[in-house]
Design a protein around this motif. Structure first.
Motif, PDB file in Angstrom:
ATOM      1  N   LEU A 123     114.493 -73.665  42.402  1.00 22.71           N
ATOM      2  CA  LEU A 123     114.743 -73.473  40.979  1.00 22.71           C
ATOM      3  C   LEU A 123     115.183 -72.042  40.687  1.00 22.71           C
ATOM      4  O   LEU A 123     114.654 -71.098  41.275  1.00 22.71           O
ATOM      5  CB  LEU A 123     113.470 -73.760  40.181  1.00 22.71           C
ATOM      6  N   PRO A 124     116.133 -71.861  39.773  1.00 25.41           N
ATOM      7  CA  PRO A 124     116.451 -70.499  39.337  1.00 25.41           C
ATOM      8  C   PRO A 124     115.305 -69.941  38.519  1.00 25.41           C
ATOM      9  O   PRO A 124     114.562 -70.680  37.873  1.00 25.41           O
ATOM     10  CB  PRO A 124     117.712 -70.698  38.490  1.00 25.41           C
ATOM     11  N   ILE A 125     115.137 -68.645  38.557  1.00 24.20           N
ATOM     12  CA  ILE A 125     114.037 -68.008  37.841  1.00 24.20           C
ATOM     13  C   ILE A 125     114.548 -66.725  37.214  1.00 24.20           C
ATOM     14  O   ILE A 125     115.487 -66.103  37.718  1.00 24.20           O
ATOM     15  CB  ILE A 125     112.857 -67.726  38.806  1.00 24.20           C
ATOM     16  N   GLU A 126     113.959 -66.333  36.098  1.00 29.22           N
ATOM     17  CA  GLU A 126     114.365 -65.132  35.403  1.00 29.22           C
ATOM     18  C   GLU A 126     113.439 -63.972  35.753  1.00 29.22           C
ATOM     19  O   GLU A 126     112.303 -64.173  36.194  1.00 29.22           O
ATOM     20  CB  GLU A 126     114.363 -65.368  33.896  1.00 29.22           C
ATOM     21  N   ALA A 127     113.942 -62.773  35.541  1.00 32.47           N
ATOM     22  CA  ALA A 127     113.174 -61.585  35.892  1.00 32.47           C
ATOM     23  C   ALA A 127     111.834 -61.527  35.171  1.00 32.47           C
ATOM     24  O   ALA A 127     110.832 -61.088  35.732  1.00 32.47           O
ATOM     25  CB  ALA A 127     113.993 -60.333  35.588  1.00 32.47           C
ATOM     26  N   ALA A 128     111.795 -61.997  33.929  1.00 30.07           N
ATOM     27  CA  ALA A 128     110.536 -61.981  33.182  1.00 30.07           C
ATOM     28  C   ALA A 128     109.492 -62.861  33.848  1.00 30.07           C
ATOM     29  O   ALA A 128     108.299 -62.535  33.873  1.00 30.07           O
ATOM     30  CB  ALA A 128     110.782 -62.446  31.747  1.00 30.07           C
ATOM     31  N   GLU A 129     109.933 -63.986  34.385  1.00 28.51           N
ATOM     32  CA  GLU A 129     109.003 -64.887  35.073  1.00 28.51           C
ATOM     33  C   GLU A 129     108.536 -64.272  36.388  1.00 28.51           C
ATOM     34  O   GLU A 129     107.367 -64.406  36.777  1.00 28.51           O
ATOM     35  CB  GLU A 129     109.686 -66.221  35.328  1.00 28.51           C
ATOM     36  N   VAL A 130     109.441 -63.589  37.078  1.00 24.93           N
ATOM     37  CA  VAL A 130     109.071 -62.899  38.320  1.00 24.93           C
ATOM     38  C   VAL A 130     108.003 -61.857  38.040  1.00 24.93           C
ATOM     39  O   VAL A 130     107.050 -61.686  38.809  1.00 24.93           O
ATOM     40  CB  VAL A 130     110.308 -62.248  38.969  1.00 24.93           C
ATOM     41  N   ALA A 131     108.151 -61.149  36.910  1.00 21.31           N
ATOM     42  CA  ALA A 131     107.185 -60.100  36.565  1.00 21.31           C
ATOM     43  C   ALA A 131     105.772 -60.646  36.475  1.00 21.31           C
ATOM     44  O   ALA A 131     104.821 -60.052  36.984  1.00 21.31           O
ATOM     45  CB  ALA A 131     107.589 -59.462  35.234  1.00 21.31           C
ATOM     46  N   ILE A 132     105.625 -61.796  35.845  1.00 23.90           N
ATOM     47  CA  ILE A 132     104.296 -62.389  35.681  1.00 23.90           C
ATOM     48  C   ILE A 132     103.724 -62.804  37.026  1.00 23.90           C
ATOM     49  O   ILE A 132     102.550 -62.573  37.320  1.00 23.90           O
ATOM     50  CB  ILE A 132     104.371 -63.572  34.703  1.00 23.90           C
TER      51      ILE A 132
END
Length: 387
Positions: free
Chosen positions: A235-244
């Motif tokens: 799945l693609p993921i956004e930087a904000a989600e990576v941060a969490i």
């Protein structure tokens, strides 16, 4: 078991044992449960009910041989338990040798030499041969046994339609591996690893060709295909989600960009695709162990950092690593419940070599992430940009 006592005097045999310096004993069945993979690793969990007995274990423990050779389960095995060396060098079936040769093999047996050969246990001149490398016994020797873990099963077991159960402690049932452990097949002999890795790479390449032609279909029954639908899709993921996810410490970050990338994420595992993703199984044992344990850290997803100019390459890397690490989830959960990103940017230029958008004073997106599966973050920057 009582038949043995009618065939010979067991007490006399034990008395004779004391006069021999080297003793080798045999049985077809297993004398100890420690000579078999734990139940959650078996696609047929009830196997453990029919592979041995406590009667056999008692006789072996009383005899105290130097080496006990057993069979039945078709797993290469060489492990010392309570001072007795237990060895299995199975010929197995040809289908097993071709599909899982790494877990069948013990050292170079049965297919590590150009000509058929028996497995040598003892020689009249040199005595006992050195211990061989079997995938499962090496795995147990490295990590020990955890039969108390009942809430976790690997992906290949879930493929068979089996479901983990919640543990006594209340741990949620899920699909994956215990974090930080190298998948068992990578403990197998190097030549077998190379062969199986090449076969997995070929399967992924064939899948991509069929997808491009619009002819790809998942194997199995209709019901099975529905269960699999989307389960191995990165799945693609956004930087904000990576941060969490990084804040929770649940993930491993793998940078699969090819070439000398100077701005790789801090603490990431560099694994260029395709030059290294396709060949890491051929690494020497010690290097492979270190790399694999890094890739398997955390109970969350593996985050692949790829180049935005080639998203197809990043997806290919994710599918290939999922196959090689035996890691394609069957469940998805949100990596964020009530977490909020309230401290401004968490991921910055210094981490991924580019400026990324992050959440500030608002709840993060709620797209689900796979447990221990693969997600990817695509970044774009100059290869020569400084961190």
């Amino acid at each position: 078991d009582k038949v043995n006592d009618r065939l010979f005097d067991w007490q006399q045999l034990l008395q004779r044992r004391k006069s021999y310096h080297e003793v080798l004993s045999f049985s077809h069945f297993l004398p100890r449960v420690e000579a078999n993979p734990e139940k959650r690793y078996l696609s047929y969990p009830n196997l453990a009910k029919g592979i041995g007995s406590s009667y056999l274990r008692k006789r072996v423990e009383e005899l105290k041989p130097d080496v006990h050779v057993f069979g039945h389960t078709h797993f290469g095995w060489d492990l010392v338990v309570d001072g007795i060396r237990y060895v299995q060098a199975p010929l197995a079936m040809s289908s097993e040798r071709s599909s899982r040769g790494t877990t069948v093999s013990l050292g170079d047996f049965p297919e590590g030499k150009s000509t058929p050969h028996p497995f040598l246990v003892w020689h009249s001149r040199s005595g006992w041969v050195p211990r061989g490398r079997g995938a499962w016994s090496a795995y147990v020797e490295r990590y020990g046994r955890r039969p108390d873990v009942t809430s976790l099963i690997p992906s290949y077991v879930a493929d068979c339609g089996l479901v983990p159960i919640s543990s006594i402690s209340g741990a949620k049932a899920r699909v994956g591996w215990l974090p930080g452990r190298m998948p068992v097949w990578l403990f197998g002999p190097r030549e077998q690893r190379i062969r199986e890795a090449a076969a997995e790479a070929q399967k992924v390449a064939e899948r991509l060709r069929k997808e491009a032609a619009g002819t790809f279909k998942r194997a199995g029954t209709i019901k099975h295909r529905k269960q699999q639908l989307g389960s191995d899709e990165p799945l693609p993921i956004e930087a904000a989600e990576v941060a969490i996810l990084l804040q929770k410490g649940e993930v491993a970050v793998l940078d699969v960009r090819e070439g000398d990338i100077r701005s790789r994420p801090a603490g990431c595992v560099p694994l260029s695709h395709p030059s290294e993703t396709s060949n890491f199984a051929a690494l020497p044992d010690a290097e492979l162990l270190e790399l694999s344990e890094q890739m398997m850290l955390g109970t969350g997803p593996r985050i692949l950092v790829g180049d935005s100019s080639s998203p197809a390459s990043c997806r290919h890397a994710a599918l290939l690593l999922a196959a090689l690490l035996r890691l394609w989830p069957r469940r998805v959960t949100s990596p964020r419940s009530q977490s909020r990103c309230s401290q401004g940017p968490v991921i910055s230029d210094q981490l991924f070599g580019q400026r990324v958008r992050t959440c500030k004073n608002r709840e993060a997106p709620t797209r689900p992430c796979p447990e221990q599966g693969f997600v990817f973050l695509l970044v774009s920057h100059s290869r020569d940009s400084a961190v």
